[in-house]
Design an enzyme around this catalytic site. Structure first.
Site, PDB file in Angstrom:
ATOM      1  N   SER A 100      37.263  48.110  35.992  1.00  0.00           N
ATOM      2  CA  SER A 100      36.140  47.837  35.103  1.00  0.00           C
ATOM      3  C   SER A 100      36.287  48.616  33.791  1.00  0.00           C
ATOM      4  O   SER A 100      37.309  48.480  33.107  1.00  0.00           O
ATOM      5  CB  SER A 100      34.827  48.166  35.830  1.00  0.00           C
ATOM      6  OG  SER A 100      33.726  47.571  35.200  1.00  0.00           O
ATOM      7  N   ASP A 221      33.710  36.562  39.292  1.00  0.00           N
ATOM      8  CA  ASP A 221      33.199  37.898  38.971  1.00  0.00           C
ATOM      9  C   ASP A 221      32.033  37.735  38.013  1.00  0.00           C
ATOM     10  O   ASP A 221      32.204  37.248  36.892  1.00  0.00           O
ATOM     11  CB  ASP A 221      34.321  38.733  38.343  1.00  0.00           C
ATOM     12  CG  ASP A 221      33.905  40.167  38.032  1.00  0.00           C
ATOM     13  OD1 ASP A 221      32.703  40.477  38.111  1.00  0.00           O
ATOM     14  OD2 ASP A 221      34.793  40.968  37.697  1.00  0.00           O
ATOM     15  N   HIS A 250      33.002  41.884  41.811  1.00  0.00           N
ATOM     16  CA  HIS A 250      33.636  42.705  40.781  1.00  0.00           C
ATOM     17  C   HIS A 250      34.468  43.842  41.359  1.00  0.00           C
ATOM     18  O   HIS A 250      35.063  44.605  40.610  1.00  0.00           O
ATOM     19  CB  HIS A 250      32.509  43.287  39.897  1.00  0.00           C
ATOM     20  CG  HIS A 250      32.948  44.022  38.682  1.00  0.00           C
ATOM     21  ND1 HIS A 250      33.729  43.455  37.687  1.00  0.00           N
ATOM     22  CD2 HIS A 250      32.707  45.302  38.276  1.00  0.00           C
ATOM     23  CE1 HIS A 250      33.950  44.349  36.733  1.00  0.00           C
ATOM     24  NE2 HIS A 250      33.348  45.477  37.071  1.00  0.00           N
TER      25      HIS A 250
END
Length: 277
Positions: A100, A221, A250
């Site tokens: 991320s 996602d 995610h």
């Protein structure tokens, strides 16, 4: 198994685990901590030295003064911390796995100190979350503002609602793990950090990244659409490939860890026993 703790990095709970000539660095994202890597670290540690740590915003970090919302209002300060951590452990030409927001942090660090990185593995990463002209980031401004409002008004409720959306709801244990991690953050940290993440725009640095990259992208996602992975592949200067993992959510390191290990296997040529359950 060899476990090394370094005194100077104690504040970030940094640990080097395992054996091997090469090093892999695992960096978690918003609301997480190093425990989110627990499903894959034992396998990686059989062939590599694995560095795990907690970013200063994590609820796992004991010293609340480490996170300063002004200093860390951009990813540059995080990149500097990453560089300092790698220097402390005397790591060079490491493989960096950034989940991320840590994907872009790794990219920035690689521009500043390219000799520290052999490869970047950008996992569910994005240079910009807001939609723009000719760019699909996944979020409209109104959606982002609603997230900020919900965090500010009732952080615990927002965390409880966000976790099953960001994690595959068919994996309740992983949903619970992520929710607990997020809720361990202090609300006064979560809001400015969310603004730093969701309002970032690092598209202009991608053509400065010369380190070879592997982009790991989930098929479904809610945070990062596949279009972002395709965009990054086109813009990053270094040789870049995209690996798609067929999954919802995610967090492939939690809900699709065997598929993620398959990707790492193909990229890193790990020993065949790394897929043992």
């Amino acid at each position: 198994m060899l476990v090394i703790e370094k005194g100077l990095s104690a504040a970030m709970n940094a640990r080097m685990i395992g054996f091997g000539n090469e090093a892999i660095v695992l960096a978690h994202g918003f609301g997480g901590d190093q425990s989110l890597w627990d499903k894959i670290t034992p396998h990686l540690a059989r062939s590599y030295r694995v560095l795990v740590f907690d970013w200063n915003f994590s609820g796992a970090v004991k010293d609340p003064s480490l996170y300063d919302s002004t200093k860390y209002s951009s990813y540059d300060a995080f990149a500097d911390d990453l560089i300092a951590l790698l220097d402390e452990f005397k790591l060079r030409a490491s493989v960096f796995v950034g989940h991320s927001m840590s994907g872009m942090i790794g990219c920035i660090a690689s521009i500043k100190r390219p000799e520290l990185f052999k490869r970047l593995i950008l996992t569910a990463a994005s240079p910009r979350y807001l939609n723009a002209n000719n760019y699909e980031g996944g979020f409209e401004r109104s959606m982002i503002e609603q997230i900020f409002s919900n965090i500010e008004s009732d952080f615990d409720k927002w965390a409880s609602n966000f976790a099953p959306l960001a994690v595959d709801a068919n994996d309740p244990l992983s949903v619970e793990k992520v929710e607990k991690c997020i809720r361990r953050m202090r609300p006064e940290v979560a809001l400015p950090l969310a603004k730093t993440v969701f309002c970032c725009d690092h598209r202009d640095i991608l053509d400065k990244v010369t380190t070879p990259c592997t982009i790991v992208q989930p098929t479904n996602d809610i945070v990062v659409p596949i279009s972002v992975a395709e965009y990054m592949q086109k813009k990053i200067k270094g040789k870049t490939t995209v690996e798609i993992i067929d999954m919802d959510g995610h967090f492939p390191q939690l809900t699709a860890h065997l598929q993620l290990l398959n990707v790492l296997d193909s990229v890193l040529v790990l020993s065949p026993d790394h897929q043992e359950k």
